[in-house]
Write a protein that holds these residues in place. Structure first.
Motif, PDB file in Angstrom:
ATOM      1  N   VAL A 240      54.477   8.438  25.933  1.00 56.31           N
ATOM      2  CA  VAL A 240      55.793   8.247  25.108  1.00 56.31           C
ATOM      3  C   VAL A 240      55.972   9.410  25.695  1.00 56.31           C
ATOM      4  O   VAL A 240      57.371   8.591  26.353  1.00 56.31           O
ATOM      5  CB  VAL A 240      55.927   7.798  23.361  1.00 56.31           C
ATOM      6  CG1 VAL A 240      57.617   8.113  23.676  1.00 56.31           C
ATOM      7  CG2 VAL A 240      54.643   7.282  22.556  1.00 56.31           C
TER       8      VAL A 240
ATOM      9  N   THR B 156      46.917  -0.925  31.004  1.00 55.69           N
ATOM     10  CA  THR B 156      45.884  -0.862  29.603  1.00 55.69           C
ATOM     11  C   THR B 156      45.326   0.285  29.222  1.00 55.69           C
ATOM     12  O   THR B 156      44.427   0.451  28.077  1.00 55.69           O
ATOM     13  CB  THR B 156      44.621  -1.102  30.353  1.00 55.69           C
ATOM     14  OG1 THR B 156      43.586  -0.799  31.131  1.00 55.69           O
ATOM     15  CG2 THR B 156      45.083  -2.902  30.882  1.00 55.69           C
TER      16      THR B 156
ATOM     17  N   TYR C  60      51.584  19.702  13.190  1.00 49.94           N
ATOM     18  CA  TYR C  60      52.879  19.042  13.358  1.00 49.94           C
ATOM     19  C   TYR C  60      53.773  18.623  12.519  1.00 49.94           C
ATOM     20  O   TYR C  60      52.900  17.764  11.852  1.00 49.94           O
ATOM     21  CB  TYR C  60      53.408  19.589  14.788  1.00 49.94           C
ATOM     22  CG  TYR C  60      52.298  17.690  15.040  1.00 49.94           C
ATOM     23  CD1 TYR C  60      52.756  16.410  14.294  1.00 49.94           C
ATOM     24  CD2 TYR C  60      51.206  17.689  16.065  1.00 49.94           C
ATOM     25  CE1 TYR C  60      52.476  14.958  14.880  1.00 49.94           C
ATOM     26  CE2 TYR C  60      50.436  16.489  16.848  1.00 49.94           C
ATOM     27  CZ  TYR C  60      51.059  14.905  15.903  1.00 49.94           C
ATOM     28  OH  TYR C  60      50.203  13.942  16.469  1.00 49.94           O
TER      29      TYR C  60
ATOM     30  N   ALA D 238      51.628   6.493  17.925  1.00 48.65           N
ATOM     31  CA  ALA D 238      51.810   8.025  18.415  1.00 48.65           C
ATOM     32  C   ALA D 238      53.048   8.980  17.482  1.00 48.65           C
ATOM     33  O   ALA D 238      53.934   7.867  16.386  1.00 48.65           O
ATOM     34  CB  ALA D 238      53.302   8.126  19.476  1.00 48.65           C
ATOM     35  N   GLY D 239      54.186  10.603  17.897  1.00 49.81           N
ATOM     36  CA  GLY D 239      53.886  11.422  16.569  1.00 49.81           C
ATOM     37  C   GLY D 239      55.915  10.111  16.619  1.00 49.81           C
ATOM     38  O   GLY D 239      56.567  10.426  15.352  1.00 49.81           O
TER      39      GLY D 239
ATOM     40  N   LEU E 122      57.273  12.820  19.389  1.00 54.90           N
ATOM     41  CA  LEU E 122      57.575  14.020  19.872  1.00 54.90           C
ATOM     42  C   LEU E 122      57.942  13.988  21.203  1.00 54.90           C
ATOM     43  O   LEU E 122      57.114  13.708  22.044  1.00 54.90           O
ATOM     44  CB  LEU E 122      57.832  15.651  19.589  1.00 54.90           C
ATOM     45  CG  LEU E 122      58.249  16.809  19.421  1.00 54.90           C
ATOM     46  CD1 LEU E 122      59.951  16.147  18.668  1.00 54.90           C
ATOM     47  CD2 LEU E 122      57.992  17.871  19.746  1.00 54.90           C
TER      48      LEU E 122
ATOM     49  N   PHE F 189      56.763  16.357  12.387  1.00 56.27           N
ATOM     50  CA  PHE F 189      58.248  15.740  13.364  1.00 56.27           C
ATOM     51  C   PHE F 189      58.942  14.840  11.888  1.00 56.27           C
ATOM     52  O   PHE F 189      58.408  13.635  11.548  1.00 56.27           O
ATOM     53  CB  PHE F 189      57.927  14.316  13.860  1.00 56.27           C
ATOM     54  CG  PHE F 189      56.272  15.175  14.974  1.00 56.27           C
ATOM     55  CD1 PHE F 189      56.673  15.760  15.437  1.00 56.27           C
ATOM     56  CD2 PHE F 189      55.824  13.943  15.653  1.00 56.27           C
ATOM     57  CE1 PHE F 189      55.452  16.913  16.255  1.00 56.27           C
ATOM     58  CE2 PHE F 189      55.163  14.776  16.921  1.00 56.27           C
ATOM     59  CZ  PHE F 189      55.432  15.716  17.318  1.00 56.27           C
TER      60      PHE F 189
ATOM     61  N   GLY G 221      53.223  -0.634  28.565  1.00 57.08           N
ATOM     62  CA  GLY G 221      53.299  -1.869  29.561  1.00 57.08           C
ATOM     63  C   GLY G 221      54.759  -2.526  30.096  1.00 57.08           C
ATOM     64  O   GLY G 221      55.859  -2.958  30.229  1.00 57.08           O
TER      65      GLY G 221
ATOM     66  N   GLY H 181      51.885  -1.296  25.638  1.00 57.24           N
ATOM     67  CA  GLY H 181      51.954  -0.161  25.080  1.00 57.24           C
ATOM     68  C   GLY H 181      53.769  -0.076  25.821  1.00 57.24           C
ATOM     69  O   GLY H 181      54.200  -0.976  26.110  1.00 57.24           O
ATOM     70  N   VAL H 182      53.825   1.280  25.908  1.00 63.24           N
ATOM     71  CA  VAL H 182      54.849   1.955  25.916  1.00 63.24           C
ATOM     72  C   VAL H 182      54.871   1.648  27.495  1.00 63.24           C
ATOM     73  O   VAL H 182      56.004   1.695  27.951  1.00 63.24           O
ATOM     74  CB  VAL H 182      55.383   3.166  25.598  1.00 63.24           C
ATOM     75  CG1 VAL H 182      53.874   4.476  26.395  1.00 63.24           C
ATOM     76  CG2 VAL H 182      56.342   3.850  25.830  1.00 63.24           C
TER      77      VAL H 182
ATOM     78  N   GLY I  67      48.870  -4.720  29.681  1.00 64.62           N
ATOM     79  CA  GLY I  67      49.379  -4.156  28.871  1.00 64.62           C
ATOM     80  C   GLY I  67      50.841  -4.225  27.937  1.00 64.62           C
ATOM     81  O   GLY I  67      51.352  -4.453  28.914  1.00 64.62           O
TER      82      GLY I  67
ATOM     83  N   GLY J 159      43.579  10.691  16.680  1.00 63.98           N
ATOM     84  CA  GLY J 159      44.709  11.444  16.184  1.00 63.98           C
ATOM     85  C   GLY J 159      44.823  11.041  15.099  1.00 63.98           C
ATOM     86  O   GLY J 159      44.873   9.399  14.661  1.00 63.98           O
TER      87      GLY J 159
ATOM     88  N   GLY K 151      44.544   7.040  15.895  1.00 68.03           N
ATOM     89  CA  GLY K 151      44.780   5.932  17.395  1.00 68.03           C
ATOM     90  C   GLY K 151      44.145   6.869  18.115  1.00 68.03           C
ATOM     91  O   GLY K 151      43.970   8.671  17.863  1.00 68.03           O
ATOM     92  N   LEU K 152      43.906   6.484  19.207  1.00 70.98           N
ATOM     93  CA  LEU K 152      43.376   7.417  20.286  1.00 70.98           C
ATOM     94  C   LEU K 152      43.803   7.528  21.217  1.00 70.98           C
ATOM     95  O   LEU K 152      44.515   6.437  22.331  1.00 70.98           O
ATOM     96  CB  LEU K 152      42.235   6.356  20.398  1.00 70.98           C
ATOM     97  CG  LEU K 152      40.737   5.836  18.599  1.00 70.98           C
ATOM     98  CD1 LEU K 152      39.692   4.872  19.943  1.00 70.98           C
ATOM     99  CD2 LEU K 152      39.935   6.964  18.553  1.00 70.98           C
ATOM    100  N   ARG K 153      44.266   8.601  21.826  1.00 67.55           N
ATOM    101  CA  ARG K 153      44.907   8.835  22.729  1.00 67.55           C
ATOM    102  C   ARG K 153      43.945   8.464  24.155  1.00 67.55           C
ATOM    103  O   ARG K 153      42.824   9.572  24.553  1.00 67.55           O
ATOM    104  CB  ARG K 153      45.346  10.682  23.208  1.00 67.55           C
ATOM    105  CG  ARG K 153      46.347  10.681  21.395  1.00 67.55           C
ATOM    106  CD  ARG K 153      46.231  12.298  21.542  1.00 67.55           C
ATOM    107  NE  ARG K 153      46.983  13.175  20.555  1.00 67.55           N
ATOM    108  CZ  ARG K 153      46.291  13.484  19.597  1.00 67.55           C
ATOM    109  NH1 ARG K 153      45.025  13.600  19.375  1.00 67.55           N
ATOM    110  NH2 ARG K 153      46.997  14.425  18.172  1.00 67.55           N
TER     111      ARG K 153
ATOM    112  N   TRP L   8      46.718 -12.149  26.271  1.00 66.01           N
ATOM    113  CA  TRP L   8      45.431 -12.203  26.675  1.00 66.01           C
ATOM    114  C   TRP L   8      44.361 -10.995  26.892  1.00 66.01           C
ATOM    115  O   TRP L   8      45.151 -10.181  27.361  1.00 66.01           O
ATOM    116  CB  TRP L   8      45.626 -12.991  28.240  1.00 66.01           C
ATOM    117  CG  TRP L   8      44.335 -13.824  29.166  1.00 66.01           C
ATOM    118  CD1 TRP L   8      43.969 -13.040  29.582  1.00 66.01           C
ATOM    119  CD2 TRP L   8      44.114 -14.664  28.580  1.00 66.01           C
ATOM    120  NE1 TRP L   8      43.046 -14.377  30.368  1.00 66.01           N
ATOM    121  CE2 TRP L   8      43.083 -15.096  29.279  1.00 66.01           C
ATOM    122  CE3 TRP L   8      44.695 -15.769  28.071  1.00 66.01           C
ATOM    123  CZ2 TRP L   8      42.445 -16.400  29.821  1.00 66.01           C
ATOM    124  CZ3 TRP L   8      44.522 -17.112  28.274  1.00 66.01           C
ATOM    125  CH2 TRP L   8      42.416 -17.241  29.037  1.00 66.01           C
TER     126      TRP L   8
END
Ligand SMILES: Cc1cc2nc3c(=O)[nH]c(=O)nc-3n(C[C@H](O)[C@H](O)[C@H](O)COP(=O)(O)OP(=O)(O)OC[C@H]3O[C@@H](n4cnc5c(N)ncnc54)[C@H](O)[C@@H]3O)c2cc1C
Length: 388
Positions: A85, A285, A328, A146-147, A149, A330, A116, A113-114, A111, A303, A53-55, A265
């Protein structure tokens, strides 16, 4: 990189934290007489999947502000780097208040994701008529990778972020933490406490407060003896683990129950976006804002996470340094998550075999290190961990 700079990058320390260096002496005697740590079985044949994924990182920190476009108001809420997150309840609550101040009922959330989903839930519960527009929805967003944490990290560059941002971030971090607490152990949400260790070879003296303040991290202990994996220094505390597969699922259902509608969309241009019927648009976004709002400050930080078969006996998490980078682990019910890669500016979505090997070997070496109890024994294998 100097230790402080590296850690402030990794943990997103705020000015308030830095100016409030905690002078409490490092505790040595009376370190916890813990039972031995069960070992992580870090092996390739235990990997169930590896994801990339891309942060959405901005050196100056996340963007949380209103912008007027003629009669429309856009509330920006993006650029949360490696802790979207973590910060979701904090920045989304503030974005919802800003949207309310625009004085209109209809709100578009851009968006899924978390950011939106959380914004949509809060706005719908506040009585807004909410429509979520997103190109990619749960379970396929960066937030799902995402992880995750609960720990502010990879959020800004210390030499770029303003004092105003650092103060805002400190408050938002505290609000975000409060937002998550009602979800702990709530059936189906995948949010629980975990006993986390942050280990390093350098003793932090004086130490500085954890992001948002030490009081957010119950049971905080500062150790220079009997540390996890025998490192020179450890900060051990409780924080929250959020399993995005469960959590985002419930968030989306809650937003729908509260009345939010979802429309698939993709917006190619700002004009297309501004043609939406809603007078207020909350922009969540993530990296997509780079193109849509010509934000050239957004930088992807790549990541890669490998998920291992579950080990129910592993009830701790750690962040450390070893085998050429950060590492790390988790624990989730569905398996262990191994991570630690940070490829700044790297947009490759392919699994890197090199990084996979670094991680599997690095975590395996840490697990072996756990078997040693004296620092002399640890020196024997310290070659792997130079740079810690
Ligand atoms: C490997 C890795 C590990 C991480 N670990 C953690 C962690 O431990 N803790 C933590 O708190 N965070 C962690 N993060 C960071 C976290 O995942 C991000 O900060 C967070 O996902 C950002 O959320 P978001 O909603 O802003 O963006 P996203 O989840 O990317 O969602 C963006 C949404 O906008 C939509 N969109 C974008 N452009 C357009 C467009 N033009 N038209 C229509 N829709 C559009 C997308 O389709 C998507 O729905 C990690 C990230 C990675 C990659």
């Amino acid at each position: 990189m100097p230790e402080l700079a590296r850690r402030s990058l990794l943990l997103g320390l705020s000015a308030a934290a830095l100016s409030a260096c905690v002078s409490r002496p490092v505790s040595v005697p009376g370190a916890p007489a813990d039972r031995p740590f069960p070992k992580v079985l870090s092996r390739r044949d235990r990997i169930t999947r590896t994801v990339v994924g891309l942060r959405p990182f901005r050196p100056q920190g996340f963007r949380l502000e209103a912008e007027a476009f003629g009669e429309k108001t856009v509330i920006h809420n993006y650029g949360h780097g490696g802790c979207g997150v973590t910060l979701s309840w904090g920045t989304c609550q503030r974005a919802a208040v800003m949207a309310g101040e625009a004085g209109r009922l209809d709100v578009a959330v851009l968006g899924g994701g978390v950011m939106g989903l959380t914004s949509a839930l809060i706005l719908a519960r506040r009585g807004h008529d909410v429509t979520v527009y997103a190109d990619v929805m749960h379970p396929n967003t960066t937030s799902n990778v995402a992880g995750a944490l609960w720990l502010p990290s990879s959020l800004y560059d210390r030499d770029v972020a303003s004092e105003d941002f650092l103060r805002l971030n400190w408050q938002v971090t505290r609000e975000a933490h409060r937002g998550f607490l009602p979800y702990v152990n709530r059936p189906g949400y995948g949010v629980s406490w975990v006993h986390h260790s942050e280990v390093s070879e350098r003793v932090r003296e004086p130490r500085w407060a954890l992001p948002g303040g030490d009081d957010l991290y119950p049971g905080l202990e500062v150790l220079t003896a009997q540390t996890r994996f025998g490192f020179a220094y450890e900060e051990r505390y409780h924080t929250l683990m959020i399993d995005p597969d469960y959590y985002l699922d419930m968030l989306m259902k809650d937003a729908q129950l509260a009345g939010a509608r979802f429309v698939s969309w993709r917006f190619e241009t700002l004009d297309e976006l501004l043609a939406l019927p809603e007078p207020v648009i909350v922009n969540c976004t993530g990296l997509g804002a780079a193109k849509l709002f010509a934000d050239e400050t957004l930088i992807p930080i790549r990541g890669q996470l490998s998920h291992l078969l579950p080990q129910p006996e592993i009830d701790y998490s750690y962040t450390g340094w070893g085998n050429g980078g950060s590492l790390y682990m988790f624990p989730r019910k569905t398996g262990l998550v191994l991570g630690g890669s940070h490829g700044r500016g790297d947009v490759s979505m392919d699994v890197s075999e090199e990084e996979l090997t670094r991680m599997v070997d690095g975590h395996a070496a840490l697990a072996e290190r756990a078997a040693f109890s004296t620092s002399a024994s640890n020196q024997a294998i310290s070659g792997l961990f130079s740079g810690a």
